[in-house]
Design an enzyme around this catalytic site. Structure first.
Site, PDB file in Angstrom:
ATOM      1  N   ASP A   1      -9.686  -3.706  -6.228  1.00  0.00           N
ATOM      2  CA  ASP A   1      -9.100  -2.795  -5.029  1.00  0.00           C
ATOM      3  C   ASP A   1      -9.784  -1.124  -5.021  1.00  0.00           C
ATOM      4  O   ASP A   1      -9.578  -0.646  -6.065  1.00  0.00           O
ATOM      5  CB  ASP A   1      -7.682  -2.807  -5.206  1.00  0.00           C
TER       6      ASP A   1
ATOM      7  N   SER B   1       0.810  -1.118  -0.199  1.00  0.00           N
ATOM      8  CA  SER B   1      -0.013   0.005  -0.102  1.00  0.00           C
ATOM      9  C   SER B   1       0.902   1.142  -0.076  1.00  0.00           C
ATOM     10  O   SER B   1       1.457   1.454  -0.964  1.00  0.00           O
ATOM     11  CB  SER B   1      -1.053  -0.015   1.153  1.00  0.00           C
TER      12      SER B   1
ATOM     13  N   HIS C   1      -8.278  -4.971  -1.189  1.00  0.00           N
ATOM     14  CA  HIS C   1      -6.946  -4.001  -0.862  1.00  0.00           C
ATOM     15  C   HIS C   1      -6.203  -4.880   0.381  1.00  0.00           C
ATOM     16  O   HIS C   1      -6.758  -5.238   1.354  1.00  0.00           O
ATOM     17  CB  HIS C   1      -7.471  -2.845  -0.052  1.00  0.00           C
TER      18      HIS C   1
END
Length: 425
Positions: free
Chosen positions: A346, A218, A375
């Site tokens: 996502d 991320s 995610h």
């Protein structure tokens, strides 16, 4: 590429059509069959692999078996939001305590501190790893997400994964996270790679003869991608991997501002950011351009970035910061092998924001996209507590890089030599 996947709205439309075709089925049986049919036809798929190098594609498919197998997301929570939430919660509950790390404090030129957590490996692994000398044992640098740290379940899994393969793992905790107080008026952001450069240099100084690769998740993946793009072949890494990155930060933020996403994810993450700032506000109270009280009132990531992050790092505006942070603009600059993993559903990285065409022009990048996975989800088909698709691909890629990476590098070098000879002739 995007046409191969269905959005949540398309899923609802598809389900309604199928339901109309089965009016005689009992309600429960009809719904179960509809969902099962959709799952088999549209969810369980082999991941897409996009790269500008046929040799790279062949190498990855040989060394990373999960790339040629169908991926079955957790069948009872495969939609994006459910998958993201449930997989994260179950991993946190199932994995228990993080590994027994050894802490290392790196002092920075501005008077700050960076906390590194090492998971050393001593001796041979069951994989028959031949790096018996600790000085040459390969190292994996792990970079958590926005509010993550070495104790986060997905981070601990990456550290354990490196250890399982017989390698050394080290987690780079962003400043002010993991309960550590800031020692200077500097935190972290997606666009700034100064701290990562310090950490890579530190690790290379400690183990100059050990190969080093990095994996970022991320926000950590955005920072890592930007770092590799900035330093090119001088980045100090033999390879990198990024997971669930937001390729276009503007689009990712816009998606998170949608009503449901704001309620479920955005506000929760913003609360984590404001909590970190509140704990460390003493070092920012005298900052000329930051109104700390106003920043603490932020209820979304965008508001926090506009009121605090952009100002703390000297950007003229939020737009200036997000433009500088977005990885999709820097794809052509990548000169070190990097594997990128995203899920098509996502919400942090909308499918139409992934730079498929640009990736296909760069032989140093390989992009893997699963049909579902949310995610940082990528859960096992039945039990999210098991090793995820992300965990499996990560371990296989790490092994491929450290054991067989020279094989691909040699092939690429031979290709370049042949091309040069052809030009000269």
């Amino acid at each position: 590429m995007a046409a191969e996947f269905l959005s949540d709205s398309q899923l609802r439309s598809w389900l309604s059509i199928q339901w109309e075709n089965w009016p005689s089925f009992p309600l429960v049986v009809g719904v179960a069959l509809t969902v099962a049919t959709y799952y088999v036809k549209c969810v369980a798929k082999k991941p897409l692999l996009i790269t500008g190098s046929s040799r790279c594609a062949d190498f990855l498919q040989r060394r990373c078996p999960v790339l040629v197998q169908e991926y079955y997301p957790t069948v009872w929570c495969f939609t994006s939001r459910a998958h993201t939430l449930i997989c994260g919660i179950i991993r946190d509950l199932a994995d228990g305590k993080p590994p027994s790390y050894q802490q290392d404090i790196l002092h920075t030129p501005d008077g700050g501190e960076i906390h590194l957590d090492w998971l050393e490996h001593h001796g041979d692994s069951h994989h028959g790893n031949h790096h018996q000398d600790n000085k040459t044992r390969p190292t994996v640098l792990i970079m958590p997400g926005l509010t993550g740290n070495s104790g986060s379940a997905y981070v601990a899994r990456l550290a354990r994964g490196a250890h399982k393969q017989g390698y050394r793992g080290v987690v780079f905790n962003n400043r002010g996270t993991n309960g550590v107080e800031l020692k200077s008026a500097r935190s972290y952001c997606a666009a700034n790679t100064d701290d990562l450069h310090l950490v890579v240099s530190h690790v290379k100084t400690l183990y100059p003869d050990a190969p080093l690769m990095a994996v970022g998740v991320s926000l950590g993946g955005i920072i890592l991608f930007n770092y590799v793009a900035k330093f090119g072949k001088d980045c100090g890494l033999v390879a990198a991997m990024v997971v669930s990155v937001s390729w276009n930060v503007f689009e990712g933020t816009r998606s998170l501002e949608e009503t449901v996403n704001k309620l479920v994810f955005n506000r929760y993450l913003a609360k984590g950011l404001t909590s970190n700032l509140r704990r460390n506000r003493v070092v920012f109270d005298q900052h000329a351009s930051i109104d700390v009280d106003h920043a603490l009132e932020a209820s979304t990531i965008g508001e926090f970035d506009e009121r605090f992050t952009a100002k703390a790092f000297g950007y003229e505006s939020l737009q200036h910061y997000y433009t500088d942070a977005s990885p999709h603009r820097k794809v052509p600059n990548i000169q070190t092998p990097i594997l990128c993993l995203n899920a098509a559903d996502d919400i942090f990285s909308p499918l139409d924001s992934i730079p498929f065409e640009e990736v296909e022009k760069n032989q140093n990048i390989a992009l893997v996209v699963t049909s579902h996975g949310g995610h940082i989800g990528f859960g096992d088909w039945l039990f999210p507590s098991r090793e995820s698709f992300m965990d499996k691909l990560y371990q296989q890629y790490v092994e491929a890089v450290f054991k067989y990476g020279q094989e691909l590098a040699k092939e690429e070098e031979e290709k370049r030599v042949d091309e040069m000879k052809q030009v000269q002739e």
